[in-house]
Write an enzyme that holds these catalytic residues in place. Structure first.
Site, PDB file in Angstrom:
ATOM      1  N   TYR A 134     -22.225 -62.856  -5.927  1.00  0.00           N
ATOM      2  CA  TYR A 134     -21.393 -62.221  -4.907  1.00  0.00           C
ATOM      3  C   TYR A 134     -21.901 -60.803  -4.679  1.00  0.00           C
ATOM      4  O   TYR A 134     -21.804 -59.951  -5.551  1.00  0.00           O
ATOM      5  CB  TYR A 134     -19.944 -62.210  -5.373  1.00  0.00           C
ATOM      6  CG  TYR A 134     -18.935 -61.624  -4.408  1.00  0.00           C
ATOM      7  CD1 TYR A 134     -19.239 -61.335  -3.087  1.00  0.00           C
ATOM      8  CD2 TYR A 134     -17.640 -61.367  -4.832  1.00  0.00           C
ATOM      9  CE1 TYR A 134     -18.297 -60.812  -2.220  1.00  0.00           C
ATOM     10  CE2 TYR A 134     -16.684 -60.845  -3.975  1.00  0.00           C
ATOM     11  CZ  TYR A 134     -17.018 -60.570  -2.675  1.00  0.00           C
ATOM     12  OH  TYR A 134     -16.077 -60.044  -1.819  1.00  0.00           O
ATOM     13  N   LYS A 163     -23.304 -65.131  -1.960  1.00  0.00           N
ATOM     14  CA  LYS A 163     -22.285 -64.763  -0.981  1.00  0.00           C
ATOM     15  C   LYS A 163     -22.636 -63.368  -0.486  1.00  0.00           C
ATOM     16  O   LYS A 163     -22.519 -62.388  -1.217  1.00  0.00           O
ATOM     17  CB  LYS A 163     -20.888 -64.779  -1.605  1.00  0.00           C
ATOM     18  CG  LYS A 163     -19.776 -64.291  -0.674  1.00  0.00           C
ATOM     19  CD  LYS A 163     -18.442 -64.202  -1.403  1.00  0.00           C
ATOM     20  CE  LYS A 163     -17.364 -63.607  -0.517  1.00  0.00           C
ATOM     21  NZ  LYS A 163     -16.071 -63.447  -1.247  1.00  0.00           N
TER      22      LYS A 163
END
Length: 307
Positions: A134, A163
């Protein structure tokens, strides 16, 4: 698991005493699955993970694994102050049935690349689960550059996705230029999803999907299929709500939208507080406008059953 399609960063529902409302968490997840999401991501920023104890985090994973019943994977976001805590959370998530991990940088400390690589690497090595990195430099102050992501991908076989939440859609192209199809690139900010898909993203870790799942899944499908006119019509309608995902009070705003649409509660844990005054009025007005001006292309979500 496949890191593709629309995956909600699920909100964590609380009851009137600010205890986790496990009954609603389960119903919310089943409703998301019914409306076409491809995975459930728990314990992220939107899930208010920083306000949850370790035991509460594990209990949420248990609830979601039972609710998903094998239909879609449950992904545990791994965020902690220390590397040791992050590793223990990852191992607990695997033991309790999670199908993947979403690895965040450590809370508070914004280290250099050597330190961040060691942290992420330790979590990746702690389990056999497939994982998504992330990257959210806006929220966490740590920016995983494309070259660093390439380095992680080369070293850790179970890193399968990233992400990308820098809000710079050029990052999607930059990552893909370095790693090709080695990693699935997912967009992590709602109001860049169409642009991200056009740059090659194959997944969306979404926020407003908590309130409007079918509409989110349809937007993703139309954009992925290159249906430009239909995509723009739906995107234009959706954008005032999607933009709520990109501001400091995104948790309060998204939960408020859920409440306005009858699919959740606005309750949040401190230090956050529910929005009031002009913020509340503006959010309610945006929801009313969306409801009153829904285009035909916006397929409606099914009804969330009370039990």
């Amino acid at each position: 698991m496949k890191w593709t399609g629309v995956m909600p960063a699920l909100t964590t529902a609380f009851d009137a005493n600010l205890k986790i409302d496990h009954d609603f968490v389960a119903r919310h997840a089943r409703w998301q699955i019914e409306n076409g999401v491809t995975g459930i991501i728990a314990l992220g920023s939107l899930g208010e993970a920083a306000t949850l104890s370790m035991d509460e985090k594990i209990s949420v994973i248990d609830t979601l694994v039972r609710a998903a019943d094998g239909k879609v994977p449950v992904v545990a976001a791994i965020s902690a102050l220390s590397t040791d805590e992050a590793m223990r959370l990852a191992q607990a998530a695997e033991a309790h049935g999670a199908g993947g991990l979403m690895i965040l940088p450590p809370y508070v400390y914004m280290g250099d690349w050597r330190e961040m690589k060691a942290h992420v690497g330790a979590v990746l090595k702690a389990t056999s689960l497939t994982a998504m990195l992330y990257n959210n430099p806006v929220a966490y102050g740590t920016d995983f550059l494309p070259e660093q992501i390439e380095e992680l991908a080369a070293e850790f076989a179970n890193l399968a996705a990233v992400k990308e939440s820098s809000a710079d859609v050029r990052r999607v192209s930059a990552i893909r230029a370095l790693v090709g199809d080695r990693l699935s690139v997912c967009v992590g900010v709602d109001d860049a999803i169409v642009e991200g898909i056009h740059a090659g993203a194959v997944g969306w870790v979404a926020g407003l999907v908590n309130a409007l799942p079918r509409e989110s899944v349809e937007l993703f499908r139309l954009a992925a299929e290159g249906k430009t006119n239909e995509t723009f019509e739906l995107y234009r309608w959706f954008l005032p709500l999607l933009r709520m995902d990109t501001v400091p009070k995104f948790i309060q705003l998204i939960k408020q939208v859920q409440q306005e649409l009858g699919v959740g509660s606005a309750r949040v844990r401190g230090p956050r507080m529910e929005i009031t005054g002009d913020e509340l009025a503006a959010t309610q007005a945006a929801v009313r406008h969306a409801v009153a001006n829904r285009p035909k292309v916006a397929l409606a979500s099914t009804r969330l059953l009370s039990k």
